[in-house]
Design a protein around this motif. Structure first.
Motif, PDB file in Angstrom:
ATOM      1  N   PHE A 174      49.557  76.966  38.794  1.00 33.80           N
ATOM      2  CA  PHE A 174      48.883  77.300  40.055  1.00 33.80           C
ATOM      3  C   PHE A 174      47.541  76.579  40.146  1.00 33.80           C
ATOM      4  N   ALA A 175      46.773  76.577  39.043  1.00 37.82           N
ATOM      5  CA  ALA A 175      45.464  75.929  39.046  1.00 37.82           C
ATOM      6  C   ALA A 175      45.595  74.436  39.337  1.00 37.82           C
ATOM      7  N   GLU A 176      46.603  73.796  38.793  1.00 38.84           N
ATOM      8  CA  GLU A 176      46.795  72.365  39.040  1.00 38.84           C
ATOM      9  C   GLU A 176      47.149  72.100  40.506  1.00 38.84           C
ATOM     10  N   ALA A 177      47.956  72.978  41.089  1.00 34.66           N
ATOM     11  CA  ALA A 177      48.300  72.822  42.502  1.00 34.66           C
ATOM     12  C   ALA A 177      47.065  72.982  43.382  1.00 34.66           C
ATOM     13  N   VAL A 178      46.177  73.916  43.036  1.00 40.74           N
ATOM     14  CA  VAL A 178      44.941  74.097  43.804  1.00 40.74           C
ATOM     15  C   VAL A 178      44.054  72.859  43.658  1.00 40.74           C
ATOM     16  N   ARG A 179      43.963  72.305  42.443  1.00 46.31           N
ATOM     17  CA  ARG A 179      43.147  71.102  42.237  1.00 46.31           C
ATOM     18  C   ARG A 179      43.642  69.944  43.102  1.00 46.31           C
TER      19      ARG A 179
ATOM     20  N   ARG B 253      35.439  63.824  46.995  1.00 48.26           N
ATOM     21  CA  ARG B 253      34.130  63.692  46.373  1.00 48.26           C
ATOM     22  C   ARG B 253      33.292  64.915  46.718  1.00 48.26           C
ATOM     23  N   CYS B 254      32.479  65.339  45.749  1.00 44.72           N
ATOM     24  CA  CYS B 254      31.563  66.453  45.976  1.00 44.72           C
ATOM     25  C   CYS B 254      30.260  66.163  45.233  1.00 44.72           C
ATOM     26  N   ASP B 255      29.168  66.145  45.981  1.00 43.47           N
ATOM     27  CA  ASP B 255      27.860  65.905  45.367  1.00 43.47           C
ATOM     28  C   ASP B 255      27.125  67.206  45.080  1.00 43.47           C
ATOM     29  N   LEU B 256      27.413  68.239  45.863  1.00 41.82           N
ATOM     30  CA  LEU B 256      26.741  69.516  45.691  1.00 41.82           C
ATOM     31  C   LEU B 256      27.727  70.634  46.013  1.00 41.82           C
ATOM     32  N   LEU B 257      27.912  71.542  45.063  1.00 39.84           N
ATOM     33  CA  LEU B 257      28.845  72.656  45.212  1.00 39.84           C
ATOM     34  C   LEU B 257      28.064  73.947  45.414  1.00 39.84           C
ATOM     35  N   ILE B 258      28.432  74.727  46.429  1.00 40.65           N
ATOM     36  CA  ILE B 258      27.832  76.034  46.697  1.00 40.65           C
ATOM     37  C   ILE B 258      28.929  77.077  46.526  1.00 40.65           C
ATOM     38  N   VAL B 259      28.680  78.070  45.674  1.00 42.76           N
ATOM     39  CA  VAL B 259      29.687  79.100  45.398  1.00 42.76           C
ATOM     40  C   VAL B 259      29.067  80.482  45.597  1.00 42.76           C
ATOM     41  N   PRO B 260      29.705  81.379  46.373  1.00 42.62           N
ATOM     42  CA  PRO B 260      29.200  82.753  46.505  1.00 42.62           C
ATOM     43  C   PRO B 260      29.202  83.457  45.147  1.00 42.62           C
TER      44      PRO B 260
ATOM     45  N   LEU C 135      36.963  75.390  38.098  1.00 43.83           N
ATOM     46  CA  LEU C 135      37.976  74.635  38.845  1.00 43.83           C
ATOM     47  C   LEU C 135      37.374  73.352  39.410  1.00 43.83           C
ATOM     48  N   ALA C 136      36.218  73.458  40.062  1.00 46.10           N
ATOM     49  CA  ALA C 136      35.583  72.281  40.657  1.00 46.10           C
ATOM     50  C   ALA C 136      35.113  71.303  39.591  1.00 46.10           C
ATOM     51  N   ALA C 137      34.587  71.808  38.462  1.00 48.35           N
ATOM     52  CA  ALA C 137      34.084  70.933  37.398  1.00 48.35           C
ATOM     53  C   ALA C 137      35.199  70.098  36.785  1.00 48.35           C
ATOM     54  N   SER C 138      36.420  70.643  36.781  1.00 47.43           N
ATOM     55  CA  SER C 138      37.553  69.886  36.239  1.00 47.43           C
ATOM     56  C   SER C 138      37.996  68.761  37.173  1.00 47.43           C
ATOM     57  N   LEU C 139      37.495  68.778  38.405  1.00 47.41           N
ATOM     58  CA  LEU C 139      37.885  67.772  39.392  1.00 47.41           C
ATOM     59  C   LEU C 139      36.767  66.785  39.691  1.00 47.41           C
TER      60      LEU C 139
ATOM     61  N   SER D 169      26.038  72.332  40.862  1.00 47.30           N
ATOM     62  CA  SER D 169      26.515  73.543  41.528  1.00 47.30           C
ATOM     63  C   SER D 169      25.396  74.559  41.670  1.00 47.30           C
ATOM     64  N   ILE D 170      25.453  75.334  42.767  1.00 48.52           N
ATOM     65  CA  ILE D 170      24.481  76.388  43.048  1.00 48.52           C
ATOM     66  C   ILE D 170      25.254  77.663  43.353  1.00 48.52           C
TER      67      ILE D 170
END
Length: 799
Positions: A413-418, A427-434, A445-449, A455-456
């Motif tokens: 499941f995690a691989e399918a989401v990635r 591409r992601c330069d800045l990640l915001i997570v609640p 998950l995001a760090a593996s991609l 991240s904040i």
């Protein structure tokens, strides 16, 4: 003689109740010799005689750009004196010569004649018929007498089908309207004329004609003449009966004639039938047939007005019946000449397509134990946190909660989401997570991609860090576990945008920066909500600002277990306070004490703690287990090869069934949005027999809403109840105590309508009483509990 250039407009002007002039413009299909405005300055207000020299110069612009002004509803002596001056006044005001005329009463078949009273004179021999057409078509439009249904067509009383229906009685929406139509017919009424109408709905018109005749002939005032009508659209026998009545009246009227007023002529069948019978039974008697409105100019009927644009077809050759858009048929009552108000009920089945749509997903969810129902879920950042202050994430209640943390523990499941996230934002330069229970799992998950990810986490102090990290960023991603309403995403997005505008130029993100949002699971209540959320996040028309790995349409804010808690707590209070209320001071009976014990036990199951993680029901989601235990850790699973998923637990089964039902529910809402007189309901008889597994049936009963179970008591439903609850080929599943209890609960919770409740209560009682002769302490206790609930929560139902 002055000839005016050909134009195409006819304008009708009349004075409204508030004294204003209302213009109606009719575009003709071909050129006419002159452009004419028919002005009715005293319509509806005969006592308000404003001088014409004040009214006419103030005509609406559409009525002023004409060659002829014709006055209606005025006496000739009112305009003859000073007519030349008035015509000159209008010519000066409008900058061109005009003709001023009037329609005045005449003892002729037309009832009115046109008289030139001032100005130039235009050569237009057909002016009177055209003005009559204009006046009546104007009244049809203003009164809304032409009924053209949306998405349907009409079955006319004559038997023909049409795309519209003209109800002539609706023309007469006031005394002035009746008087104006009577003007055109008055010349046809003599002292010995017998008035006949095809329908009683236009009797006011005939009464007006009769009163005018009485005023002209005082001797008739004390002897009112009869007015004859058909009671409904007539068959040949009714026509003959009418002719017999006419024959009797002619005995005292040797010179009598009959004026037959037809409200509307469409097929001509009624007139043809009347004339055939007239020639047979009343030969030599004068018959004058006139139709107020005709919808077919080719008919051999004298009509005051013709309305075009109505398609009419024989019933057996009707193309409208084959048209998918307008195929529904609306009948016209043959007595009232009004659309027949009929309601239609549509029954919906849980289709295999909807059941299987997310089958693989629910199997994965089930293997991870990721579903909770009646759940407390930690939310994203509350307002105090998004502003940078202190505060802990709030907790909200969900009918169904899906634990994304547990799902991301599944490697597949995690691989399918990635893969899905990578396709959405490479591409992601800045990640915001609640900040909630899934924060760490989402960052991992995001760090593996995305390598070297910044991240904040949205928790106290995050705004200050956001300001320092925004410089030069091009791709900003908000990542969340699940989106229901999107409130958290919108809140974070708004804060980011606000801070960007407050920053100095050299502290801002790169030119063309993009803020997007992605959720592992999107589970909005409906598609419109998801679309509105996407629109609120979009920066450009071609950018995709909202995405998810899996989107499901899920019910929310209708938790059946919250409803159960509320009902049980109310019953608990009532039972405990009963002796005091009755003033007996007696102790509770043994039966009531046992019911209270069962209620306490069930409420203990339904009372959940609030923690930093999702908490909800994973077992005992139904009123009892398969063995009858109220506090049950049910091992029950779906039978193999189910459409909803392979061997799902009861919790996942409910989520899958409720999601499929909600998809169908939303489809029905959209289908019926513009419909009238149509309601829908679940096809319970088919559902409880086709989906015979107790877990599916129990899930259906919990997820269905009371307004979706408007059932009729039929033999099919009685048979289905017996088959669903008692008669089954599999002995192990033949009598499910859990399912019997759920049907009882559906009845006592008032989901089943009153006349249907006894059907399922009787079938369930048989299951609970018999249970294959294997009564145990658990089943006896459950039977007592169910009978107690039934006695306390339902009212006696009479025959």
């Amino acid at each position: 003689m002055t000839t005016v250039a050909a134009k195409r407009e006819w304008v009708h002007v009349r004075r409204t109740a508030n004294g204003k002039l209302d213009a109606y413009v009719e575009q003709t299909t071909g050129p006419v010799a002159v452009s004419v405005s028919l002005v009715d300055p005293y319509y509806g207000s005969p006592s308000t005689l404003t001088p014409l020299e004040k009214i006419l110069p103030g005509l609406p612009s559409a009525a002023a750009d004409v060659d002829v002004v014709v006055l209606r509803g005025v006496r000739l002596e009112m305009v003859e004196e000073g007519a030349r001056e008035l015509a000159e006044l209008l010519a000066d005001r409008w900058g061109r010569p005009i003709e001023l005329g009037a329609l005045v009463p005449a003892r002729s078949r037309d009832g009115l004649r046109y008289t030139h009273v001032g100005g130039v004179k235009c050569d237009e021999p057909t002016l009177v018929p055209e003005l009559r057409q204009l006046e009546l078509r104007t009244q049809i439009a203003r009164a809304g007498a032409l009924y053209r249904p949306l998405g349907a067509h009409i079955a006319l009383p004559s038997g023909f089908h049409a795309d519209a229906y003209l109800r002539v009685a609706d023309l007469f929406d006031g005394g002035s309207a009746i008087s104006r139509v009577a003007d055109w017919l008055d010349g046809r009424v003599s002292e010995q004329t017998i008035l006949v109408a095809d329908t009683w709905t236009i009797i006011p018109l005939l009464q007006e004609l009769e009163q005018r005749r009485a005023r002209r002939t005082p001797s008739l005032a004390s002897d009112p003449q009869p007015v004859l009508t058909f009671v409904s659209y007539p068959d040949p026998d009714e026509v003959r009966t009418l002719l017999e009545t006419v024959s009797g009246l002619l005995v005292t009227r040797p010179e009598g004639r009959v004026l037959f007023i037809l409200s509307a002529a469409s097929s001509g069948g009624l007139v043809e039938n009347l004339r055939l019978q007239w020639d047979r039974y009343l030969p030599g008697v004068g018959l004058d047939v006139v139709s107020i409105v005709s919808t077919d100019s080719t008919l051999n009927v004298d009509s005051l007005c013709t309305v075009s644009g109505i398609a009419r077809h024989p019933a057996d050759e009707c193309p409208l019946c084959k048209d998918g858009v307008v195929s529904p048929l609306i009948g016209i009552d043959r007595k009232r000449y009004f659309p027949v108000l009929t309601a239609r009920r549509e029954r919906k089945m849980i289709t295999p397509v909807c059941a299987e749509e997310h089958k693989e997903f629910w199997e994965t969810v089930d293997s991870c134990g990721a579903v909770h129902v009646h759940a407390h879920v930690p939310e994203g950042s509350p307002l105090t946190v998004r502003e940078g202050g202190e505060g802990a994430p709030a907790v909200t209640h969900r009918d169904i909660a899906i634990d994304v943390v547990a799902l991301l523990g599944n490697a597949r499941f995690a691989e399918a989401v990635r893969e899905s996230l990578s396709a959405f934002s490479r591409r992601c330069d800045l990640l915001i997570v609640p900040y909630h229970h899934a924060t760490d799992a989402l960052i991992s998950l995001a760090a593996s991609l995305y390598p070297d990810l910044c991240s904040i986490v949205v928790k106290p102090g995050w705004v200050e860090r956001l300001k320092s990290e925004l410089r030069g960023k091009l791709r900003i991603l908000i990542l969340d576990d699940a989106v229901v309403s999107g409130r958290t995403l919108r809140s974070i997005h708004r804060v980011i945008q606000d801070q960007i505008h407050l920053l100095d130029e050299d502290q801002r993100p790169a030119d063309g920066y993009r803020i997007s949002a992605f959720a592992v699971i999107g589970r909005p209540h409906n598609d419109s909500l998801w679309k509105r959320l996407g629109d609120s996040l979009r920066q450009t028309s071609d950018s995709l600002s909202l995405g998810c790995y899996k989107k499901l349409l899920m019910p929310d804010r209708s938790c059946p277990w919250c409803d159960e808690v509320a009902r049980l707590e109310r019953l608990q209070k009532e039972i405990r306070s009963a002796p005091t209320l009755l003033g007996t001071g007696m102790a509770l009976s043994a039966e009531d004490r046992e019911i209270l014990s069962c209620i306490d036990e069930r409420l203990d199951v339904l009372t959940l703690p609030q923690t930093g993680a999702i908490t909800g029901l994973r077992n005992s989601i139904f009123l009892a287990g398969p063995d009858g235990a109220i506090r049950a850790r049910s091992p029950d699973r779906l039978t193999p090869h189910s459409l909803f998923g392979e061997s799902l637990t009861e919790t996942t089964t409910f989520a899958a069934v409720a999601s499929a039902m909600h998809t169908i529910r939303l489809q029905m809402y959209a289908h019926l949005e513009s419909s009238q007189g149509v309601a829908w309901e679940w096809d319970v008889a088919r559902i409880v027999t086709a989906f015979h597994d107790p877990l599916i049936q129990a899930s259906f009963l919990r997820a269905a809403r009371a307004d979706e179970l408007r059932l009729e008591r039929t033999s099919a439903l009685v048979d289905a109840a017996g088959e669903a609850l008692y008669v089954h080929s599999d002995p192990e599943r033949r009598v499910s105590l859990m399912l019997a209890a759920e049907h009882v609960w559906a009845a006592v919770a008032q989901k089943y309508p009153p006349l249907i409740r006894p059907i399922f209560l009787a079938a369930a009682d048989k299951v609970l009483t018999d249970h294959e002769g294997r009564q145990t302490d658990k089943t006896k206790r459950l039977l007592q509990y169910m009978r107690g609930l039934e006695a306390h929560l339902t009212l006696p139902i009479g025959n």
